[in-house]
Design a protein around this motif. Structure first.
Motif, PDB file in Angstrom:
ATOM      1  N   MET A 169       0.809  -1.198   0.068  1.00 29.74           N
ATOM      2  CA  MET A 169       0.042  -0.071   0.033  1.00 29.74           C
ATOM      3  C   MET A 169       0.835   1.246   0.054  1.00 29.74           C
ATOM      4  SD  MET A 169      -2.728  -1.073   2.997  1.00 29.74           S
ATOM      5  CE  MET A 169      -1.657  -1.925   4.006  1.00 29.74           C
ATOM      6  N   CYS A 170       0.412   2.389  -0.473  1.00 31.52           N
ATOM      7  CA  CYS A 170       1.031   3.749  -0.571  1.00 31.52           C
ATOM      8  C   CYS A 170      -0.307   4.703  -0.141  1.00 31.52           C
ATOM      9  CB  CYS A 170       1.704   3.885  -1.555  1.00 31.52           C
ATOM     10  SG  CYS A 170       0.667   4.197  -3.230  1.00 31.52           S
ATOM     11  N   SER A 171       0.515   5.740   0.408  1.00 34.35           N
ATOM     12  CA  SER A 171      -0.701   6.887   0.821  1.00 34.35           C
ATOM     13  C   SER A 171       0.198   8.116   1.277  1.00 34.35           C
ATOM     14  CB  SER A 171      -1.352   6.530   2.177  1.00 34.35           C
ATOM     15  OG  SER A 171      -2.359   7.476   2.508  1.00 34.35           O
ATOM     16  N   GLN A 172      -0.420   9.229   0.878  1.00 31.48           N
ATOM     17  CA  GLN A 172       0.047  10.649   1.061  1.00 31.48           C
ATOM     18  C   GLN A 172      -0.121  10.845   2.682  1.00 31.48           C
ATOM     19  OE1 GLN A 172      -2.723  10.215  -0.564  1.00 31.48           O
ATOM     20  NE2 GLN A 172      -4.184  11.851  -0.392  1.00 31.48           N
ATOM     21  N   THR A 173       0.420  11.637   3.307  1.00 32.69           N
ATOM     22  CA  THR A 173       0.343  11.645   4.761  1.00 32.69           C
ATOM     23  C   THR A 173      -0.395  13.139   4.954  1.00 32.69           C
ATOM     24  OG1 THR A 173       2.530  12.996   4.777  1.00 32.69           O
ATOM     25  CG2 THR A 173       2.602  10.591   5.176  1.00 32.69           C
ATOM     26  N   ASP A 174      -1.809  13.042   4.726  1.00 34.39           N
ATOM     27  CA  ASP A 174      -2.724  14.067   4.830  1.00 34.39           C
ATOM     28  C   ASP A 174      -4.058  13.440   5.408  1.00 34.39           C
ATOM     29  OD1 ASP A 174      -3.969  13.412   2.677  1.00 34.39           O
ATOM     30  OD2 ASP A 174      -3.213  15.143   1.306  1.00 34.39           O
ATOM     31  N   ALA A 175      -4.958  14.545   5.602  1.00 33.84           N
ATOM     32  CA  ALA A 175      -6.468  14.116   5.966  1.00 33.84           C
ATOM     33  C   ALA A 175      -7.163  13.415   5.151  1.00 33.84           C
ATOM     34  CB  ALA A 175      -7.080  15.471   6.513  1.00 33.84           C
ATOM     35  N   LEU A 176      -6.638  13.225   3.986  1.00 36.40           N
ATOM     36  CA  LEU A 176      -7.154  12.367   2.990  1.00 36.40           C
ATOM     37  C   LEU A 176      -6.690  10.915   2.973  1.00 36.40           C
ATOM     38  CD1 LEU A 176      -7.772  14.573   0.009  1.00 36.40           C
ATOM     39  CD2 LEU A 176      -9.557  13.473   0.885  1.00 36.40           C
ATOM     40  N   GLY A 177      -5.241  10.747   2.815  1.00 37.53           N
ATOM     41  CA  GLY A 177      -4.448   9.810   2.907  1.00 37.53           C
ATOM     42  C   GLY A 177      -4.620   8.726   4.007  1.00 37.53           C
ATOM     43  N   LEU A 178      -4.202   9.538   5.140  1.00 35.63           N
ATOM     44  CA  LEU A 178      -3.978   8.599   6.422  1.00 35.63           C
ATOM     45  C   LEU A 178      -5.249   7.773   6.869  1.00 35.63           C
ATOM     46  CD1 LEU A 178      -1.622  10.792   8.427  1.00 35.63           C
ATOM     47  CD2 LEU A 178      -0.980   8.808   7.026  1.00 35.63           C
ATOM     48  N   PRO A 179      -6.525   8.428   7.039  1.00 31.78           N
ATOM     49  CA  PRO A 179      -7.571   7.463   7.180  1.00 31.78           C
ATOM     50  C   PRO A 179      -8.027   6.578   6.154  1.00 31.78           C
ATOM     51  CG  PRO A 179      -8.147  10.013   7.430  1.00 31.78           C
ATOM     52  CD  PRO A 179      -6.751   9.759   6.833  1.00 31.78           C
ATOM     53  N   SER A 180      -7.561   6.868   5.179  1.00 31.63           N
ATOM     54  CA  SER A 180      -7.661   5.760   3.905  1.00 31.63           C
ATOM     55  C   SER A 180      -6.941   4.777   4.470  1.00 31.63           C
ATOM     56  CB  SER A 180      -7.524   6.454   2.590  1.00 31.63           C
ATOM     57  OG  SER A 180      -7.446   5.312   1.602  1.00 31.63           O
ATOM     58  N   LEU A 181      -5.409   4.851   4.686  1.00 31.63           N
ATOM     59  CA  LEU A 181      -4.387   3.998   5.004  1.00 31.63           C
ATOM     60  C   LEU A 181      -5.042   2.997   5.913  1.00 31.63           C
ATOM     61  CD1 LEU A 181      -1.756   2.600   4.473  1.00 31.63           C
ATOM     62  CD2 LEU A 181      -0.923   4.294   6.004  1.00 31.63           C
ATOM     63  N   SER A 228      -5.062   8.291  -3.011  1.00 29.72           N
ATOM     64  CA  SER A 228      -3.879   9.138  -3.640  1.00 29.72           C
ATOM     65  C   SER A 228      -4.892  10.154  -4.752  1.00 29.72           C
ATOM     66  CB  SER A 228      -2.981   8.169  -4.349  1.00 29.72           C
ATOM     67  OG  SER A 228      -2.040   7.436  -3.566  1.00 29.72           O
ATOM     68  N   TYR A 229      -4.050  11.326  -4.811  1.00 31.31           N
ATOM     69  CA  TYR A 229      -4.841  12.118  -5.534  1.00 31.31           C
ATOM     70  C   TYR A 229      -4.726  11.673  -7.246  1.00 31.31           C
ATOM     71  CZ  TYR A 229      -3.663  15.607  -1.703  1.00 31.31           C
ATOM     72  OH  TYR A 229      -3.433  16.129  -0.695  1.00 31.31           O
ATOM     73  N   GLU A 230      -5.598  12.228  -7.932  1.00 29.03           N
ATOM     74  CA  GLU A 230      -5.675  11.836  -9.377  1.00 29.03           C
ATOM     75  C   GLU A 230      -4.364  11.876  -9.901  1.00 29.03           C
ATOM     76  OE1 GLU A 230      -5.610  13.077 -13.468  1.00 29.03           O
ATOM     77  OE2 GLU A 230      -6.287  14.491 -11.968  1.00 29.03           O
ATOM     78  N   PRO A 231      -3.606  12.953  -9.800  1.00 27.45           N
ATOM     79  CA  PRO A 231      -2.507  12.945 -10.705  1.00 27.45           C
ATOM     80  C   PRO A 231      -1.458  11.603 -10.245  1.00 27.45           C
ATOM     81  CG  PRO A 231      -2.796  15.069 -10.159  1.00 27.45           C
ATOM     82  CD  PRO A 231      -3.899  14.133  -9.312  1.00 27.45           C
ATOM     83  N   MET A 232      -1.331  11.293  -9.059  1.00 30.01           N
ATOM     84  CA  MET A 232      -0.621  10.344  -8.394  1.00 30.01           C
ATOM     85  C   MET A 232      -1.267   9.057  -8.841  1.00 30.01           C
ATOM     86  SD  MET A 232       2.265   9.316  -6.936  1.00 30.01           S
ATOM     87  CE  MET A 232       3.081  10.686  -6.067  1.00 30.01           C
ATOM     88  N   VAL A 233      -2.597   8.712  -8.948  1.00 30.07           N
ATOM     89  CA  VAL A 233      -3.035   7.357  -9.227  1.00 30.07           C
ATOM     90  C   VAL A 233      -2.498   7.233 -10.588  1.00 30.07           C
ATOM     91  CG1 VAL A 233      -5.289   6.220  -9.721  1.00 30.07           C
ATOM     92  CG2 VAL A 233      -5.183   7.487  -7.613  1.00 30.07           C
ATOM     93  N   HIS A 234      -2.694   8.167 -11.431  1.00 30.25           N
ATOM     94  CA  HIS A 234      -2.276   7.909 -12.936  1.00 30.25           C
ATOM     95  C   HIS A 234      -0.757   7.748 -12.877  1.00 30.25           C
ATOM     96  CE1 HIS A 234      -5.722   9.214 -15.432  1.00 30.25           C
ATOM     97  NE2 HIS A 234      -6.266   9.385 -14.124  1.00 30.25           N
ATOM     98  N   ALA A 235      -0.117   8.425 -12.281  1.00 30.22           N
ATOM     99  CA  ALA A 235       1.490   8.081 -12.226  1.00 30.22           C
ATOM    100  C   ALA A 235       1.825   6.709 -11.999  1.00 30.22           C
ATOM    101  CB  ALA A 235       2.194   9.352 -11.626  1.00 30.22           C
ATOM    102  N   LEU A 236       1.366   6.523 -10.839  1.00 24.09           N
ATOM    103  CA  LEU A 236       1.406   4.962 -10.151  1.00 24.09           C
ATOM    104  C   LEU A 236       1.116   4.111 -11.206  1.00 24.09           C
ATOM    105  CD1 LEU A 236       0.539   5.753  -6.434  1.00 24.09           C
ATOM    106  CD2 LEU A 236       2.762   4.929  -7.231  1.00 24.09           C
ATOM    107  N   THR A 237      -0.070   4.076 -11.652  1.00 22.14           N
ATOM    108  CA  THR A 237      -0.655   2.895 -12.440  1.00 22.14           C
ATOM    109  C   THR A 237       0.199   2.919 -13.747  1.00 22.14           C
ATOM    110  OG1 THR A 237      -3.012   3.646 -11.831  1.00 22.14           O
ATOM    111  CG2 THR A 237      -2.550   2.357 -13.803  1.00 22.14           C
ATOM    112  N   GLU A 238       0.610   3.960 -14.505  1.00 18.00           N
ATOM    113  CA  GLU A 238       1.388   3.824 -15.434  1.00 18.00           C
ATOM    114  C   GLU A 238       2.853   3.378 -15.079  1.00 18.00           C
ATOM    115  OE1 GLU A 238       1.153   7.629 -17.837  1.00 18.00           O
ATOM    116  OE2 GLU A 238      -0.637   7.932 -17.142  1.00 18.00           O
TER     117      GLU A 238
END
Length: 431
Positions: A169-181, A228-238
């Motif tokens: 798993m990977c996640s950004q360290t903010d109020a969106l990412g950490l609860p998701s993690l 992850s934010y949309e730009p990172m979802v795309h970058a990670l998937t690619e």
């Protein structure tokens, strides 16, 4: 409110409009969200959806409030997911315009304005129920219950792909990412799927290839992008495509997924799991959303705002649906009365069916509307709902596990409350 009454109200409104009884008054709704920057795919498409909703309701005579018709006026402020800008925008919408409902994305942009909004009893909505606490009595999470719904795709995966046993798993360290993690941790553990890697990165990070290499070091069967934010979802998937990974990918969102199909391949994207359907999905045909017309909303959205449908295109609209019904039931747009009407009986009509107002064990109050949520799978390049999972049923079985993971990351409401004094500085200045 049932589907028939929604359709009947729309028909009555249209008849009144034809009779020439126009809306003479206005009720104001505020939209405070990220309309620019890296989180804009969770703001601007939502505002566009609201524009469609407002146009439809006003064309049919407006809202009937206490026997008088009112047009709805939508006022928007761009916070760019920056707390300081959110504070300025909140003040303009509340003090200068007197909005009766304030819709926010939430997270890092809500905390600095919490005291300001709650002290004024402003009915405020968030897409992140992790913003809720006993100190937010006028904050509601009526349409999205991020990240609780993420458990449904993991549960589906455990049931349908029991051969997959290792996740990174990977996640950004903010109020969106950490609860998701925390939620994905609990969900995978509940299915007996072992975590073989967990990468936390800064919200502004762009090093997708480096993140992916670290995730692949544990030889996972599953790659999970969390929220992850949309730009990172795309970058990670690619990056995963370039690396030769051909296992399972799961993510909270897959905004603009057709671009990913074009940039990788149909075969590579086959089976990609996420949580947000296109609203022309056959499984949504009978759902009480947008006056019981989800497919019409989807078509209108894509006609007016082509190639911009995202996870939030419908979510703020779902909030408006609930608010509309509650205002007409209460006979007033006064926030306290509307909230009471909305929660009366403990149940509400969610976009995906009947749901219950709950959340006290996780969030300290029952202002989250929790029910079923779709599991979406990409099949032959097209997103399609493969199941609806029950979030309340999952919480009944595994809620203690989730609370443990939330507490481990300092995310429970009592932990957030104890560290919130510094975050409320802007609110104090606004007062």
């Amino acid at each position: 409110m049932n589907a028939a009454s929604l359709v009947q109200r729309l028909a009555v409104n249209a008849q009144v409009k034809r009779l020439g009884v126009g809306a003479q008054r206005v009720v104001k709704v505020g939209f405070l969200g990220p309309l620019s920057g890296p989180v804009s795919s969770w703001g601007l498409p939502g505002l566009n959806g609201c524009r469609i909703w407002v146009d439809w309701i006003n064309r049919t005579g407006g809202m009937l409030i206490g026997g008088t018709r009112h047009n709805v006026q939508l006022l928007a402020e761009d916070c760019g997911y920056e707390p300081d800008r959110a504070a300025v925008g909140a003040r303009r919408l509340v003090q200068d315009h007197g909005v009766g409902l304030l819709m926010m994305h939430g997270g890092d942009t809500f905390r600095p304005v919490q005291n300001y909004l709650m002290s004024r009893k402003i009915l405020t909505s968030t897409l992140l129920p992790s913003d809720l606490s006993p100190d937010t009595p006028y904050l509601i999470a009526p349409s999205e219950i991020h990240p609780l719904y993420n458990v449904t795709a993991v549960e589906w995966l455990g049931r349908n792909r029991p051969d997959l046993r290792r996740v990174a798993m990977c996640s950004q360290t903010d109020a969106l990412g950490l609860p998701s993690l925390a939620t994905y941790r609990a969900a995978f553990a509940a299915e007996g799927i072992a975590s073989v890697g967990e990468i936390r990165y800064a919200p502004e990070a762009t090093n997708a290839d480096e993140i992916l290499r670290a995730m692949l070091a544990g030889n996972p069967d599953i790659l999970c992008w969390c929220t992850s934010y949309e730009p990172m979802v795309h970058a990670l998937t690619e990056a995963a495509f370039r690396s030769g990974f051909r296992g399972q990918i799961i993510s909270c969102t897959a905004d603009y997924y057709r671009r990913l199909v074009d940039r990788t391949s149909i075969d590579f994207m086959e089976g990609f799991l996420f949580q947000f359907p296109d609203f022309d999905d056959p499984e949504l045909r009978d759902k009480a959303f947008f006056f019981n017309r989800p497919a019409e909303f989807f078509a209108e959205y894509n006609r007016r705002f082509p190639d911009s449908w995202s996870a939030v295109s419908w979510e703020y609209v779902a909030t408006l649906d609930l608010w509309h019904a509650a205002v007409e039931k209460a006979g007033t747009a006064a926030p306290v009365s509307v909230l009471a009407a909305m929660k009366h009986g403990g149940l509400g009509e969610h976009a995906f069916g009947m749901a219950q107002w709950a959340g006290s064990e996780l969030f300290g109050n029952d202002n989250a509307l929790i029910g079923d949520w779709p599991v979406v799978r990409i099949t032959n390049g097209q997103a399609r709902i493969v199941a609806f999972g029950s979030v309340p049923a999952w919480l009944q079985r595994h809620g203690a596990r989730l609370r443990d993971e939330m507490r481990a990351l300092g995310l429970m409401w009592d932990q957030r409350h104890s560290s919130a004094s510094g975050e409320l500085r802007i609110a104090a200045e606004l007062d």
